[in-house]
Design a protein around this motif. Structure first.
Motif, PDB file in Angstrom:
ATOM      1  N   LYS A 127     -11.556 -18.797  79.401  1.00 45.26           N
ATOM      2  CA  LYS A 127      -9.739 -18.311  79.080  1.00 45.26           C
ATOM      3  C   LYS A 127     -10.068 -17.023  78.812  1.00 45.26           C
ATOM      4  O   LYS A 127      -9.146 -16.272  79.202  1.00 45.26           O
ATOM      5  N   GLU A 128     -11.041 -16.399  78.183  1.00 47.95           N
ATOM      6  CA  GLU A 128     -11.166 -14.881  78.264  1.00 47.95           C
ATOM      7  C   GLU A 128     -11.223 -14.417  79.621  1.00 47.95           C
ATOM      8  O   GLU A 128     -10.662 -13.337  79.631  1.00 47.95           O
ATOM      9  N   SER A 131      -7.834 -13.992  81.107  1.00 51.18           N
ATOM     10  CA  SER A 131      -6.685 -13.862  80.309  1.00 51.18           C
ATOM     11  C   SER A 131      -5.825 -12.560  80.924  1.00 51.18           C
ATOM     12  O   SER A 131      -4.759 -12.232  80.148  1.00 51.18           O
ATOM     13  N   THR A 887      -0.522 -16.187  77.788  1.00 48.85           N
ATOM     14  CA  THR A 887      -1.655 -16.379  78.685  1.00 48.85           C
ATOM     15  C   THR A 887      -2.358 -17.447  78.614  1.00 48.85           C
ATOM     16  O   THR A 887      -2.021 -18.336  77.885  1.00 48.85           O
ATOM     17  N   LYS A 889      -4.873 -17.878  77.117  1.00 42.80           N
ATOM     18  CA  LYS A 889      -5.709 -17.847  75.987  1.00 42.80           C
ATOM     19  C   LYS A 889      -4.565 -18.483  74.800  1.00 42.80           C
ATOM     20  O   LYS A 889      -4.752 -19.007  73.827  1.00 42.80           O
TER      21      LYS A 889
ATOM     22  N   GLY B 191      -3.692 -13.499  74.182  1.00 50.22           N
ATOM     23  CA  GLY B 191      -4.647 -12.872  75.306  1.00 50.22           C
ATOM     24  C   GLY B 191      -3.786 -11.335  75.562  1.00 50.22           C
ATOM     25  O   GLY B 191      -2.534 -11.599  75.719  1.00 50.22           O
TER      26      GLY B 191
END
Lengths: 963, 293
Positions: A127-128, A131, A887, A889, B191
């Motif tokens: 996910k990072e 993102s 996003t 995330k 994010g």
């Protein structure tokens, strides 16, 4: 300053002349013609332009090409080698990670770099890493699955096809043994997935025609004004500028969507009504020059007072936008079914609340684009990013005074629409006019900011709701009074204003119902149709109010829904004809799967669970315009007839001469929702061949017959009937030949899995293609056609009764679980459990993809999204760093389930999923926030700031109570 | 949305960069990562005729461990900070700020020098670097200047850097024993979100657990990173217990000078400052205690 540089792209050295200020993105797309890398925002917010530079993902829109000598650049075109997709690309195809495909090149490129560095990334690491890549279609669920399940993933699940950490959606990989159908009910991969994951799919802006020039449109700088004078001389004098047009050069004919309210000029002729209202258009040798020229056009405005709130705009003395709408009242709906006063009088409990919606913009990842060119015979060829090719054709004909037959609309790959591309745009008109003037193809593309100024997003609604129930919570009466903030033009607004009321009584039995809707003009970009057209905000308000009432009476919120739930084969109070309905099954399944009984009312402070329900039409019952397909100037305005004048979906199937393939032609708009794929599946079922034998041609109006387009969630049901019937028509022509070969009666012939055989005797068969060849030998082309008209007589006889009619209705229930930081108000949406009645699914994976996307879009609009305006009507956040969407995330875990259902009016029992899946979401999120915090926020979006303010107000009133 | 009429010079040395900057001043900008600058040029927020790229100056790259601490070259990308073993081992608070910045694609390009020189009021690195007592090196033909980071900023997008100067490196001293720092940040989404309010906090404890030094720096709620001495006074000479931290957080709230914009009102930002200050200080105190052992 132009210099020659050598860029190493995908392993090859390319000498290329670049300007100092030129970005890598523009060089890749315009000079190297590598158009797989997409321009989504041009300022580093969306990630669609991601490329690898020495193996690291970077936004190519923020890199100067001239400084990249000596670097190894990899674009999406460089991932697959020798035509073989990488394991990650295969996983994107197989796991439903692709819908519109516009984010896909950036997404797959970024994920490729991640797996190269980190072969076993955790869910959080994935996910990072992703993102910075925005997706508006998939809810990121399929993308996460694809990374976790690809054959190069070495993570938690050990790679390969083992289930990843996210709970897998239930799915049918192949039809169960003994299934009636072989091509429907099956999750085949999208037919366009491989093109999209390799960057091969062409979107409008990717297309380059010989001798093409580029256009841009100048928008108004004031919210309301009279144009005194426009001076284009300086723009025309700029080197490279070829033409400038203003309101004086466009047809006098106004255009729009709702036939009763065509109120837009292609370019403003006298007045501008919002910031960004189109004033002039330029064509130049390139887009850069066209953009420069805009700054050289001087417009002298007499600024007029402007009004931005519908409740102020409707007041006497408010600034008037259009002469034809006194008090700016664009549409007034006053519907009364049953007797609400009596209903309230008989109610045990009545509650009244006010709710406010937000300005939501669709934000498809692909900006609107158009290319116009004229053939020598006077045919206009228009490439356009649209969901409604036929309505574009119709409106171009109307505005330019051309027969429809002289307009060819080509819809290349479309990077999402959600209603934002459901009408003809100024790009379409201006490209056509400039192209006619210059005799050259003209391409025009909106920037992200221009998309926001063009508008057509969700109407912001101000809603006063009153609900009366009996002691058991059964609804006795309901009133909603809505002000819809329409913006400066009508667009879809008449229908929006009706929808905001008409779909309230489809979900629950409401014996007495009154709806008062006012759509009011304001000096903002026009609002239009967005996913769930007109209904999501009233549905949010209704679901919240129903939950409040349930709490008031001590009834469980899911139980109160069950007690009021719609039943199959019901005519609603406003005369909508509900056929199949498994709403109660969605309630029961969502309750069970989410563990509702163990959680609701039992979670610690800051943790919440909430429920919402919703549903939608499976295609509008009537065409947007009245009468037949004919130039509107040649006929008087036609009275409304309670039947379809012409078929709304039409298909032709042509079998190739060797019988080995079939070409399916239907003008349905694939915009990412997957219509090409499900139409191929249903056509294959009609033909009795595997879907892999069918190629669909849906993009060209010269090839494919009319389909009304991708709106009102209509394609699966209506297009599905047309293609299945076209397939069956082919089989009907083959029957005599098959019967002769098989020695059986024609009526006994069955076509299945590319074989034909007598019913019950599969062993005695002939090859399908052999029969097809025999037909061709005798008759020439083997062609079948099919069409679909909605049933006659849909809806009541009152004014506006047509809006909300449909052959079938969907139903769904969502349970949302989340956490709220009670100190900051921050909401973390953790999990969604959704069950839907979409009839019998044609492609279950595609259904889940729609649900996953709708949940994230709906949750995002509930807590994050809002187009904000300053006091002068200028948009404060016409970009993707100010207008925030979720996003990867932010996206919750999602379980999507489908309940057993069969719609007799749908093809193979199918109904809609795309729009209805949005409707339960907003209310479920709001309810979960209320249950986590103890305060109801009735004003969208539910921001941390509003939550903190409400918590503080509650504390203050509690203290006041103590004193 | 195009960058027009611009000249780009790729300076191979600091000398040539400085000369080019002096030659074109004030119609010039230094180009490092460019993730902010190119956006500003495209949107017209910045309009200049010249860019001087310092990306080819190798001396500006790399993270060096010295006897006093770290010397981080101005061109060090945010990703390089995150991947640095030295930073991972001894400067974890810096990772908290760097790891929440923007998105990976940006972090792979954006530089520490750019994040500082841009002086955007919500830039994430300066506040945490200030709690770590970082300083910056500025180079020009006239010589090198070395100033504490807090003396660098003069206003939104304004610094003491002269047109002919290049920021060459950021120096971060070795954290002393008993020191802990933390960065607490609030953005509107998980994010790729800009900070709405954030607080960097640093504390040094003596052997008895009493704070002997404290530093609280606010981000995104003032025209420049805001050092709150009043918050430090609530902590120095005491054990940083819940009550002291709460008082310091109130002081931070009072010192904030937020504006209202589309991300939140001034009042909301003040609320956030107090919460973020409390969280940052609690984490800093915990780390300080851990580093005593």
């Amino acid at each position: 300053m132009i210099e020659l540089r050598t860029l190493n792209v995908n392993g090859h050295d390319y000498p290329v002349a670049v300007e100092a200020g030129e970005t890598l993105l523009d060089v890749l797309r315009e000079k190297l013609r590598l158009t797989g890398t997409k321009k989504g925002c041009n300022v580093g917010d969306c990630g669609a332009c991601t490329v690898l530079v020495d193996g690291e993902p970077m936004n190519s829109c923020l890199l100067l090409a001239s400084s990249l000598e000596g670097k190894a650049i990899t674009t999406v075109e460089g991932l697959a080698r020798d035509g073989e997709l990488t394991p990650l690309q295969k996983a994107f195809v197989g796991e439903g990670a692709i819908q519109c495909g516009y984010c896909t090149p950036g997404m797959v490129t970024t994920a490729t770099a991640l797996l190269a560095h980190t072969p076993a990334p955790s869910t959080d690491e994935i996910k990072e890493a992703l993102s910075g890549n925005m997706c508006r279609c998939t809810g990121y669920a399929g993308i996460l699955r694809a990374v976790q399940r690809c054959d190069c993933y070495r993570g938690e699940a050990g790679g390969g096809k083992a289930a990843g950490p996210a709970e897998a959606a239930p799915e049918t990989a192949a039809p169960p043994a003994g299934a009636r159908h072989e091509n429907v009910g099956v999750s085949i991969p999208r037919v366009d997935a491989a093109d999209k994951v390799t960057g091969r799919a062409l979107y409008t802006a990717d297309i380059q025609l010989p001798n093409m020039v580029h256009g841009k449109i100048l928008g108004s700088s004031v919210a309301h004004g009279r144009i005194r004078r426009i001076d284009v001389s300086r723009a025309l004098a700029l080197e490279g500028v070829l033409a400038v047009i203003t309101g004086a050069d466009v047809p006098e004919t106004t255009y729009g969507v709702s036939p009763a309210r065509y109120d837009e000029h292609v370019l403003a002729r006298d007045k501008v009504r919002h910031v960004g209202d189109e004033v002039a258009a330029v064509a130049a040798v390139d887009e850069r020059t066209a953009e420069k020229a805009l700054a050289l056009i001087s417009v002298d405005y007499e600024e007029l007072p402007a009004v931005f709130d519908p409740r102020a705009a409707i007041a006497d003395g408010a600034p008037q936008l259009h002469d034809r709408y006194p008090n700016n009242l664009n549409t007034l709906v006053d519907h009364h079914f049953g007797d609400v006063e009596k209903g309230f009088a008989e109610s045990f409990h009545v509650r009244e609340e006010s709710f406010t919606g937000n300005h939501i913009y669709q934000c498809p990842m692909e900006p609107h684009a158009a290319i116009a060119t004229w053939d020598h015979d006077g045919t206009l060829v228009l490439y356009t990013s649209t969901q409604v090719p036929h309505y574009v054709q119709y409106m171009m004909a109307h505005t330019l005074h051309l027969p429809l037959g002289k307009i060819r609309v080509i819809r290349p790959a479309v990077g999402g629409g959600f209603g934002g591309k459901a009408e003809t745009t100024p790009l379409d008109f201006c490209a056509a006019l400039l192209s006619r003037k210059l005799g050259r193809p003209v391409k025009m593309v909106y920037s992200r900011a221009e998309m926001f100024h063009h508008g057509r997003g969700r109407h912001k609604q101000h809603m006063r709701f009153k609900l009366g129930v009996d002691r058991a919570g059964r609804i006795q009466a309901f009133v909603n009074e809505n002000y819809l903030d329409g913006g400066a033009y009508t667009s879809f607004g008449v229908a929006t204003a009706y929808y905001a009321g008409s779909l309230m009584p489809t979900l629950y039995h409401i014996p007495n119902y009154r709806y008062l809707g006012r759509r009011v003009m304001t000096n903002k970009p026009a609002c239009g149709a967005m996913r769930g057209h007109g209904v999501p905000q009233p549905r949010f308000a209704f679901e919240c109010l129903l939950n409040m009432v349930a709490d008031d009476l001590g009834i469980d919120p899911i139980e109160i829904r069950r007690r009021n739930a719609m039943d199959p084969d019901t005519i609603t109070v406003n005369e909508l004809d509900v056929g199949s309905c498994e709403f109660k099954a969605t309630l029961a399944a969502a309750r069970e799967k989410s563990g509702w009984d163990g959680k609701y009312g039992k979670l610690p402070p800051g943790k919440g669970i909430g429920v919402g329900s919703g549903g939608f039409v499976s295609g509008a019952g009537y065409c947007i315009y009245r009468g037949q397909v004919q130039l509107s100037h040649e006929k008087p305005r036609e009275p409304f007839q309670k039947k379809a004048i012409f078929p709304h979906a039409n298909a032709v199937v042509r079998v190739t001469e060797d019988g080995m393939a079939a070409i399916l032609m239907i003008g349905a708009a694939e915009i990412g929702q997957g219509s090409d794929t499900v139409l191929v599946q249903m056509c294959a079922e009609g033909l009795g061949v595997p879907a892999a034998r069918i190629r669909i041609r849906s993009e060209d109006s010269d090839i494919s017959p009319l389909d009304l387009g991708a709106y009102s969630s209509r394609v699966t049901l209506m297009g599905g009937h047309a293609v299945a019937r076209a397939g069956e028509a082919v089989v009907a022509k083959m029957r005599p030949y098959a019967a002769a070969l098989l020695g059986c009666a024609e009526t006994e012939v069955v076509a299945r899995q590319a074989r034909m055989f007598p019913r019950g005797n599969e062993a005695h068969s002939v090859a399908w293609e052999e029969v097809a060849r025999r037909y061709f030998n005798d008759n020439g082309p083997l062609v079948g056609t099919g069409c679909y008209k909605p049933p006659e007589g849909l809806g009541g006889d009152y004014k506006g009764a047509a809006v909300g009619t449909s052959p079938a209705f969907s139903f769904g229930t969502s349970v949302c679980e989340l956490a709220v930081d009670l100190e900051t108000g921050q909401v973390r949406i953790e999990r969604f459990t959704d069950f839907h009645d979409c009839g019998t699914p044609i492609n279950p994976r595609a259904v889940h993809g729609q649900v996953e996307g709708a949940i994230v879009m709906g949750a995002s609009e509930t807590v994050l999204e809002d187009v904000q305006f300053d006091e002068k009507g200028r948009i404060l956040n016409p970009d993707l760093h100010g207008y925030l969407m979720m996003t990867i995330k932010d996206a919750p875990e999602i379980f999507s389930g489908i309940v057993d259902s069969y719609e007799p009016r749908g093809p193979y029992g199918a109904k809609e999923i795309g729009e209805g899946s949005t409707l339960p979401v907003l209310g479920a999120v709001a309810h979960a926030i209320a249950s986590a915090t103890g305060v109801w926020i009735k004003d969208l979006p539910i921001t941390p700031e509003k939550i903190l303010a409400a918590l503080r107000a509650r504390k203050a009133s509690a203290r006041a109570g103590e004193r | 949305m195009y960058i027009d009429d611009i000249e780009l010079e790729e300076a191979p040395t600091l000398e040539e960069a400085a000369d080019a900057l002096a030659r074109h001043a004030p119609d010039v900008r230094v180009l490092a990562g460019g993730t902010d600058l190119l956006v500003d040029l495209k949107t017209g927020r910045v309009a200049v005729g010249h860019l001087v790229s310092i990306r080819r100056i190798e001396a500006l790259r790399g993270i060096e461990e010295t006897s006093e601490g770290l010397r981080i070259g101005a061109l060090t990308t945010i990703t390089a900070l995150l991947r640095s073993p030295a930073i991972q081992a001894r400067y974890a608070p810096l990772l908290e700020a760097a790891g929440r910045m923007a998105a990976p694609q940006i972090r792979n390009v954006a530089t520490i020098g750019g994040n500082i020189c841009g002086a955007v009021p919500c830039a994430d690195l300066p506040p945490i670097l200030m709690t770590l007592a970082a300083s910056v090196e500025l180079w020009s033909r006239a010589g090198q200047r070395h100033l504490p980071l807090e003396a660098f900023f003069t206003g939104p997008r304004q610094t003491v850097r002269r047109h002919d100067e290049v920021l060459t490196a950021v120096r971060v001293p070795e954290p002393p024993p008993g020191f802990g720092a933390a960065y607490a940040r609030f953005g509107l989404r998980e994010g790729n979100a800009i900070a709405v309010a954030a607080v960097a906090a640093g504390l040094r404890l003596d052997g008895a657990g009493t704070a002997v030094e404290a530093r609280v720096v606010l981000n995104a709620v003032a025209p420049l990173p805001k050092v709150v001495d009043a918050a430090a006074r609530e902590l120095v000479g005491r054990a940083p217990d819940e009550a002291a931290i709460a008082r310091a957080a109130v002081a931070a709230r009072q010192a904030a000078q937020p504006i209202s914009d589309l991300r939140g009102s001034a009042g909301f930002r003040r609320d956030l400052v107090e919460v973020m200050a409390r969280r940052a200080l609690a984490a800093a105190a915990r780390r300080a205690r851990e580093s005593q052992a």
